[in-house]
Design a protein around this motif. Structure first.
Motif, short mmCIF file in Angstrom:
data_model
loop_
_atom_site.label_atom_id
_atom_site.label_comp_id
_atom_site.label_asym_id
_atom_site.label_seq_id
_atom_site.Cartn_x
_atom_site.Cartn_y
_atom_site.Cartn_z
N GLU A 134 32.36 35.79 43.53
CA GLU A 134 32.37 35.98 44.98
C GLU A 134 33.78 35.85 45.55
OE1 GLU A 134 27.81 34.38 45.66
OE2 GLU A 134 29.48 33.01 46.00
N LEU A 137 34.48 39.94 45.17
CA LEU A 137 34.03 40.30 46.51
C LEU A 137 35.06 39.93 47.57
CD1 LEU A 137 30.28 39.22 46.23
CD2 LEU A 137 31.28 41.49 45.90
N MET A 177 36.38 44.23 46.49
CA MET A 177 35.89 45.10 45.41
C MET A 177 34.39 44.91 45.25
SD MET A 177 38.93 44.70 42.58
CE MET A 177 38.82 42.92 42.50
N PRO A 178 33.69 45.94 44.79
CA PRO A 178 32.26 45.80 44.58
C PRO A 178 31.97 45.04 43.29
CG PRO A 178 32.97 47.98 43.93
CD PRO A 178 34.17 47.29 44.53
N GLY A 221 29.13 45.17 40.66
CA GLY A 221 27.93 45.89 40.26
C GLY A 221 27.36 45.44 38.93
N GLY A 245 21.40 43.41 43.59
CA GLY A 245 22.38 44.48 43.52
C GLY A 245 23.34 44.40 42.34
N VAL A 246 23.23 43.34 41.53
CA VAL A 246 24.17 43.14 40.42
C VAL A 246 23.40 43.16 39.10
CG1 VAL A 246 25.91 41.62 39.42
CG2 VAL A 246 25.65 41.75 41.90
#
Length: 70
Positions: free
Chosen positions: A20, A24, A28-29, A31, A56-57
């Protein structure tokens, strides 16, 4: 057993917070996260991190992408 569970939860929280903060937090995303080494053999650790990081990950082992997790 309680000590191992506590250590696992501390590890999960530490890893999740680092992602995080560093990923994040840099805009940056996040995934996918893949474990190798000892973490890849700890199904409970992988599952808890999957739960902690959310739907989402993708969280799995490096074997899932064709890399030996040893």
């Amino acid at each position: 057993a309680d000590l191992v569970a506590t250590a696992t939860e501390v590890t999960v929280e530490s890893v999740a917070r680092a992602y995080e903060r560093e990923v994040l937090g840099a805009g940056m995303p996040l995934g996918e996260v893949y474990f190798c080494g000892g973490g890849a053999r700890n199904a409970f650790l992988v599952e808890r991190l999957r739960e902690r990081l959310g739907d989402g990950v993708v969280v799995g082992t490096s074997a899932e992408v064709g890399v030996d997790p040893s």
